[in-house]
Design a protein around this motif. Sequence first.
Motif, PDB file in Angstrom:
ATOM      1  N   VAL A   1     -51.567 -25.095   1.930  1.00  0.00           N
ATOM      2  CA  VAL A   1     -51.829 -23.649   2.200  1.00  0.00           C
ATOM      3  C   VAL A   1     -50.811 -22.980   3.025  1.00  0.00           C
ATOM      4  CG1 VAL A   1     -53.353 -21.658   2.337  1.00  0.00           C
ATOM      5  CG2 VAL A   1     -54.018 -23.842   0.990  1.00  0.00           C
ATOM      6  N   PHE A   2     -50.642 -23.555   4.235  1.00  0.00           N
ATOM      7  CA  PHE A   2     -49.848 -23.016   5.400  1.00  0.00           C
ATOM      8  C   PHE A   2     -48.475 -23.075   4.893  1.00  0.00           C
ATOM      9  CE2 PHE A   2     -47.030 -23.328   9.060  1.00  0.00           C
ATOM     10  CZ  PHE A   2     -47.454 -22.231   9.602  1.00  0.00           C
TER      11      PHE A   2
ATOM     12  N   GLY B   1     -48.027 -20.304   2.260  1.00  0.00           N
ATOM     13  CA  GLY B   1     -47.689 -19.056   2.854  1.00  0.00           C
ATOM     14  C   GLY B   1     -46.610 -18.818   3.704  1.00  0.00           C
TER      15      GLY B   1
ATOM     16  N   PHE C   1     -43.741 -15.978   2.742  1.00  0.00           N
ATOM     17  CA  PHE C   1     -43.408 -15.098   3.906  1.00  0.00           C
ATOM     18  C   PHE C   1     -41.976 -14.928   3.962  1.00  0.00           C
ATOM     19  CE2 PHE C   1     -42.422 -14.143   8.272  1.00  0.00           C
ATOM     20  CZ  PHE C   1     -42.937 -12.887   8.343  1.00  0.00           C
TER      21      PHE C   1
ATOM     22  N   ARG D   1     -40.380 -13.030   0.871  1.00  0.00           N
ATOM     23  CA  ARG D   1     -40.767 -11.766   0.594  1.00  0.00           C
ATOM     24  C   ARG D   1     -39.799 -10.581   0.563  1.00  0.00           C
ATOM     25  NH1 ARG D   1     -40.705 -11.673   5.810  1.00  0.00           N
ATOM     26  NH2 ARG D   1     -40.747  -9.989   7.158  1.00  0.00           N
TER      27      ARG D   1
END
Length: 49
Positions: A20-21, A24, A28, A31
Amino acid sequence: MDYTTLRHFADSWGLLAMTVFFIGAVLFALRPGGKQAAERAAQIPLKED
């Protein structure tokens, strides 16, 4: 807690947390608007004050 319990935790929930990290961090970095921020940050050491 013994070694077996800690290993079981690391193999299940620890792996899930790292996945999950990682997802993410990738989201990020990719983006919208991230490229401009990265370019500004890359120019910081080259600025003359």
